[in-house]
Motif scaffolding. Structure first.
Motif, PDB file in Angstrom:
ATOM      1  N   GLY A 110       0.780  -1.225   0.000  1.00 31.21           N
ATOM      2  CA  GLY A 110       0.000   0.000   0.000  1.00 31.21           C
ATOM      3  C   GLY A 110       0.812   1.275   0.000  1.00 31.21           C
ATOM      4  O   GLY A 110       0.255   2.364   0.159  1.00 31.21           O
ATOM      5  N   LEU A 111       2.120   1.164  -0.188  1.00 27.93           N
ATOM      6  CA  LEU A 111       2.996   2.336  -0.145  1.00 27.93           C
ATOM      7  C   LEU A 111       3.659   2.567  -1.496  1.00 27.93           C
ATOM      8  O   LEU A 111       3.789   1.640  -2.300  1.00 27.93           O
ATOM      9  CB  LEU A 111       4.095   2.141   0.906  1.00 27.93           C
TER      10      LEU A 111
ATOM     11  N   GLN B 198      -3.142   2.924   7.287  1.00 21.60           N
ATOM     12  CA  GLN B 198      -3.947   2.953   6.079  1.00 21.60           C
ATOM     13  C   GLN B 198      -5.406   2.644   6.429  1.00 21.60           C
ATOM     14  O   GLN B 198      -5.735   2.362   7.574  1.00 21.60           O
ATOM     15  CB  GLN B 198      -3.404   1.940   5.076  1.00 21.60           C
ATOM     16  N   GLY B 199      -6.264   2.680   5.443  1.00 17.41           N
ATOM     17  CA  GLY B 199      -7.689   2.490   5.684  1.00 17.41           C
ATOM     18  C   GLY B 199      -8.053   1.187   6.355  1.00 17.41           C
ATOM     19  O   GLY B 199      -9.081   1.096   7.033  1.00 17.41           O
ATOM     20  N   ASP B 200      -7.216   0.151   6.193  1.00 12.20           N
ATOM     21  CA  ASP B 200      -7.523  -1.130   6.823  1.00 12.20           C
ATOM     22  C   ASP B 200      -7.180  -1.152   8.307  1.00 12.20           C
ATOM     23  O   ASP B 200      -7.453  -2.119   8.998  1.00 12.20           O
ATOM     24  CB  ASP B 200      -6.807  -2.283   6.111  1.00 12.20           C
ATOM     25  N   ARG B 201      -6.536  -0.077   8.786  1.00 12.93           N
ATOM     26  CA  ARG B 201      -6.121   0.047  10.187  1.00 12.93           C
ATOM     27  C   ARG B 201      -5.127  -1.049  10.601  1.00 12.93           C
ATOM     28  O   ARG B 201      -4.931  -1.301  11.775  1.00 12.93           O
ATOM     29  CB  ARG B 201      -7.334   0.009  11.135  1.00 12.93           C
TER      30      ARG B 201
ATOM     31  N   HIS C 244      -2.117  -1.815   8.166  1.00 12.62           N
ATOM     32  CA  HIS C 244      -0.847  -1.464   7.541  1.00 12.62           C
ATOM     33  C   HIS C 244      -0.527   0.005   7.774  1.00 12.62           C
ATOM     34  O   HIS C 244      -1.339   0.879   7.458  1.00 12.62           O
ATOM     35  CB  HIS C 244      -0.893  -1.761   6.041  1.00 12.62           C
TER      36      HIS C 244
ATOM     37  N   LEU D 186       0.942   3.826   7.483  1.00 13.55           N
ATOM     38  CA  LEU D 186       1.225   4.784   6.426  1.00 13.55           C
ATOM     39  C   LEU D 186       2.733   4.979   6.295  1.00 13.55           C
ATOM     40  O   LEU D 186       3.505   4.576   7.170  1.00 13.55           O
ATOM     41  CB  LEU D 186       0.563   6.121   6.747  1.00 13.55           C
TER      42      LEU D 186
END
Length: 231
Positions: free
Chosen positions: A63-64, A205-208, A210, A212
């Motif tokens: 996700g990065l 991130q949105g999944d709480r 992973h 940021l």
């Protein structure tokens, strides 16, 4: 229970709601250090140092943007401090200790690392795999690394209590058990200083699950505290 512990508990409780999503997506994640001496003096004498990172999505920049994860930041720090080390990131999102154990022999042969960082186990726990198997896999990877002449360190993880408080506690202790038995250094919780912040929700991130990009320098500092003396 003090405030950091309460915040970490809240983070892990929230993570339990994300387990089903993680299982379907196949993406996981995913100090006080258990100090120990490692073998591998012959490897340490080789130049340049080669640091092999064997991890899951927390090390694979899930996700990065490429180059913003803690492993890439580690390589940049080594260069900035002129420590003369190459970093090989062999992390795969969703990987388990079984997957890492099966991949490691070829990686050791190919890269001949002087140092091995093992950051695996979180996916084992989220899938409810037997902890005995996880410990055996971790120990096997440490032993393989040492046999190949590398200095090895373990990076631990904590999980939400969806599998039960006893399982979560035993999982967390598994890393310490292996590190002590194999006499290798341990960073107990990669997300220390991130998951237990007062504003932790703003660091994920949105999944709480992973972190940021802004959290990865903190994660690097956690690893660096243990890795730097090994260099």
């Amino acid at each position: 229970m003090n405030q950091p512990q309460m915040r970490r508990r809240e983070w892990m409780l929230h993570c339990s709601a994300c387990v089903a999503t993680l299982a379907v997506a196949g993406a996981l994640s995913g100090p006080v250090a258990a100090q120990g001496r490692t073998e591998g003096g012959a490897a340490a004498a080789r130049a340049p140092r080669r640091i092999l990172v064997l991890g899951d999505s927390l090390s694979a920049e899930y996700g990065l943007a490429r180059g913003s994860g803690w492993v890439a930041l580690l390589e940049a720090r080594l260069k900035a401090q002129k420590l003369g080390a190459e970093v090989i990131n062999a992390s795969i999102s969703g990987d388990t200790t079984s997957g890492g154990r099966s991949r490691l022999p070829a990686l050791l042969k190919q890269h001949q690392p002087t140092h091995l960082i093992v950051e695996l186990g979180g996916n084992d726990a989220l899938r409810g795999l037997p902890l005995k198997m996880t410990r055996e896999n971790l120990a096997a990877m440490v032993q393989a690394g040492k046999a190949a002449g590398a200095k090895v360190m373990l990076v631990g993880m904590q999980i939400p209590p969806n599998m039960g408080a006893s399982y979560a506690r035993d999982f967390e202790n598994s890393f310490k058990t292996v590190a002590q038995a194999e006499k290798v250094p341990l960073q107990p919780f990669l997300l220390a200083g991130v998951a237990d912040r007062a504003d932790a929700a703003e660091w994920f991130q949105g999944d709480r699950i992973h972190p940021l990009a802004k959290a990865h320098p903190v994660m690097l500092d956690n690893v660096w505290q243990v890795l730097r003396p090994m260099l």
